[in-house]
Design a protein around this motif. Structure first.
Motif, PDB file in Angstrom:
ATOM      1  N   GLN A 190      48.498  38.237  41.436  1.00  0.00           N
ATOM      2  CA  GLN A 190      48.584  38.291  40.005  1.00  0.00           C
ATOM      3  C   GLN A 190      48.652  37.015  39.303  1.00  0.00           C
ATOM      4  O   GLN A 190      47.756  36.580  38.626  1.00  0.00           O
ATOM      5  CB  GLN A 190      49.857  39.146  39.506  1.00  0.00           C
ATOM      6  N   ARG A 193      45.203  35.378  39.991  1.00  0.00           N
ATOM      7  CA  ARG A 193      44.206  35.819  38.909  1.00  0.00           C
ATOM      8  C   ARG A 193      44.423  35.015  37.614  1.00  0.00           C
ATOM      9  O   ARG A 193      43.488  34.686  36.777  1.00  0.00           O
ATOM     10  CB  ARG A 193      44.324  37.222  38.679  1.00  0.00           C
ATOM     11  N   ALA A 194      45.855  34.986  37.411  1.00  0.00           N
ATOM     12  CA  ALA A 194      46.259  34.226  35.914  1.00  0.00           C
ATOM     13  C   ALA A 194      45.539  32.750  36.011  1.00  0.00           C
ATOM     14  O   ALA A 194      45.081  32.074  35.026  1.00  0.00           O
ATOM     15  CB  ALA A 194      47.481  34.318  35.897  1.00  0.00           C
ATOM     16  N   THR A 197      41.627  33.002  35.685  1.00  0.00           N
ATOM     17  CA  THR A 197      41.181  33.406  34.345  1.00  0.00           C
ATOM     18  C   THR A 197      41.671  32.320  33.295  1.00  0.00           C
ATOM     19  O   THR A 197      41.585  32.423  32.204  1.00  0.00           O
ATOM     20  CB  THR A 197      41.479  34.832  34.098  1.00  0.00           C
ATOM     21  N   THR A 229      40.320  38.232  26.666  1.00  0.00           N
ATOM     22  CA  THR A 229      40.651  39.064  27.808  1.00  0.00           C
ATOM     23  C   THR A 229      39.640  39.164  28.742  1.00  0.00           C
ATOM     24  O   THR A 229      38.371  39.644  28.334  1.00  0.00           O
ATOM     25  CB  THR A 229      41.183  40.537  27.285  1.00  0.00           C
ATOM     26  N   GLU A 255      45.427  46.722  35.978  1.00  0.00           N
ATOM     27  CA  GLU A 255      44.875  45.369  35.989  1.00  0.00           C
ATOM     28  C   GLU A 255      44.676  44.989  34.607  1.00  0.00           C
ATOM     29  O   GLU A 255      44.923  43.432  34.127  1.00  0.00           O
ATOM     30  CB  GLU A 255      43.382  45.264  36.602  1.00  0.00           C
ATOM     31  N   GLU A 259      46.524  41.575  32.668  1.00  0.00           N
ATOM     32  CA  GLU A 259      45.692  40.642  32.041  1.00  0.00           C
ATOM     33  C   GLU A 259      46.213  40.351  30.674  1.00  0.00           C
ATOM     34  O   GLU A 259      46.282  39.331  30.265  1.00  0.00           O
ATOM     35  CB  GLU A 259      44.372  41.107  31.944  1.00  0.00           C
ATOM     36  N   TYR A 361      36.651  40.031  24.385  1.00  0.00           N
ATOM     37  CA  TYR A 361      36.811  40.337  25.879  1.00  0.00           C
ATOM     38  C   TYR A 361      35.553  39.877  26.578  1.00  0.00           C
ATOM     39  O   TYR A 361      34.408  39.837  25.671  1.00  0.00           O
ATOM     40  CB  TYR A 361      37.042  42.002  25.961  1.00  0.00           C
TER      41      TYR A 361
END
Length: 386
Positions: A190, A193-194, A197, A229, A255, A259, A361
């Motif tokens: 996680q 991914r943070a 992104t 997002t 997920e 996010e 998004y």
């Protein structure tokens, strides 16, 4: 003879006792995990400091670290993970977080207060702890002055630190992701991914399109609600309808919440709101634990249209009048669209009397975001949110 009331009272007392025992177990387990984490970080810090000192003073050549790894394995084959790569990561851990640049940033952010050794004070309440935590069996081993370890490092685990150091390059990013990983309780994947992104820029962006009522009612919302997002996990086709987007989010709810932020709790999809004998449906309904309110999300696969905001405000009014509980705050509305003209959105939000915001998004990750908000505000928010 045992009465029904006595039986009920006994059952209630037992439930209370069982809950108390469970609380003891969970508390001690958490403390045990924290102690292991602290020990791992102290080990990494002290080994990294020792090896770094030897390398910088030209006492060790390039092959010595490999020899050290082999020596550790020979001395104790049960020790796992002590490779040359791991030792060099400990050196990086020490060199990066003991650097003048990083320490000066902590001073600037008021995260630098020095304290007594760990054995005499709780780590979480202070900013530096002495690395001399326990008596070494052979004290003369450490023959150099070891920099104190910033206690902010204890807010996340060793593996997360490796991810941060591997994928980030700025001291500001180090501090942000350490605090963000703690606040969102991010596990390794996680956190990766943070970073991928660019949560750093998303959370600290000062361009969030929020109504004045949202900012007034929820001053913390700017740090808790994102203006963008990334939904690359949905695998959307080139053309799709709002129903396809909504179904994809529901199917990948874990997920999506990771996010959006872990304070979001999913309530319903196509949530029915009955007003005047008519039924209206809100795309997604959540509850936000930190803000203690319902959050209605309307999905639009097109560019922002001011008329969509009126629909969302109608849903918020219906939620507040028919479903909001006495202990809950006013509902928040998020209009999530594929694209938005910031100037058009600002005009629309200027007249909004509801706590609403517009968020975009994106179907794929786009790199290159620029930091807009000062890190000081995030650190202040984190300190005040304890």
């Amino acid at each position: 003879m045992t009465t029904k009331m006595q039986t009920t009272n006994t059952s209630v007392q037992q439930s209370h006792d069982f809950a108390s025992v469970m609380q003891i177990i969970e508390t001690r387990r958490s403390q045990a995990v924290q102690m292991v984490n602290h020990a791992s970080l102290l080990t990494a810090w002290e080994v990294g400091a020792f090896v770094s000192d030897r390398i910088k003073n030209a006492q060790w050549g390039t092959k010595v670290v490999q020899q050290l790894a082999e020596y550790i394995h020979t001395q104790n084959p049960t020790l796992k993970g002590w490779s040359k790569v791991t030792i060099y990561r400990m050196v990086q851990f020490y060199d990066t977080y003991s650097s003048a640049e990083f320490i000066n940033l902590l001073v600037h952010l008021r995260l630098q207060k020095q304290i007594v050794p760990l054995a005499a004070a709780p780590i979480a309440s202070e900013e530096f702890v002495s690395s001399e935590m326990t008596q070494l069996s052979n004290e003369q081993i450490v023959s150099f002055e070891m920099t104190q370890i910033p206690s902010v490092l204890f807010r996340t685990g060793w593996t997360n630190h490796q991810i941060i150091l591997r994928q980030c390059s700025l001291p500001e990013q180090y501090v942000f992701y350490i605090l963000y990983a703690e606040y969102q309780k991010l596990q390794n994947k996680q956190l990766e991914r943070a970073i991928k992104t660019d949560a750093y820029s998303q959370v600290l962006s000062d361009r969030k399109l929020q109504s004045a009522m949202l900012k007034e009612t929820y001053p913390r919302a700017e740090m808790l609600l994102k203006d963008k997002t990334i939904v690359d996990f949905l695998g959307l086709p080139r053309q799709y309808k709002e129903s396809r987007l909504r179904r994809g989010i529901v199917e990948h709810m874990r997920e999506f919440i990771t996010e959006m932020g872990k304070d979001f709790l999913f309530v319903d999809q196509e949530h029915a709101l009955e007003v005047g004998g008519q039924v209206f449906r809100c795309d997604l309904l959540f509850y936000h634990r930190a803000l203690q309110c319902l959050v209605a999300i309307e999905l639009k696969t097109t560019k922002f249209d001011p008329r969509d905001l009126g629909q969302l405000e109608f849903y918020l009014e219906a939620l507040d009048q028919t479903e909001r509980r006495s202990n809950e705050n006013p509902s928040i509305g998020i209009l999530m669209c594929k694209d938005a003209n910031p100037e058009v959105v600002r005009y629309a939000l200027n007249r909004s009397m509801s706590p609403t915001m517009v968020s975009k998004y994106e179907e794929q990750i786009k790199l290159g975001s620029v930091l807009q908000r000062s890190l000081e505000e995030f650190v202040e928010f984190m300190n005040n949110d304890k």
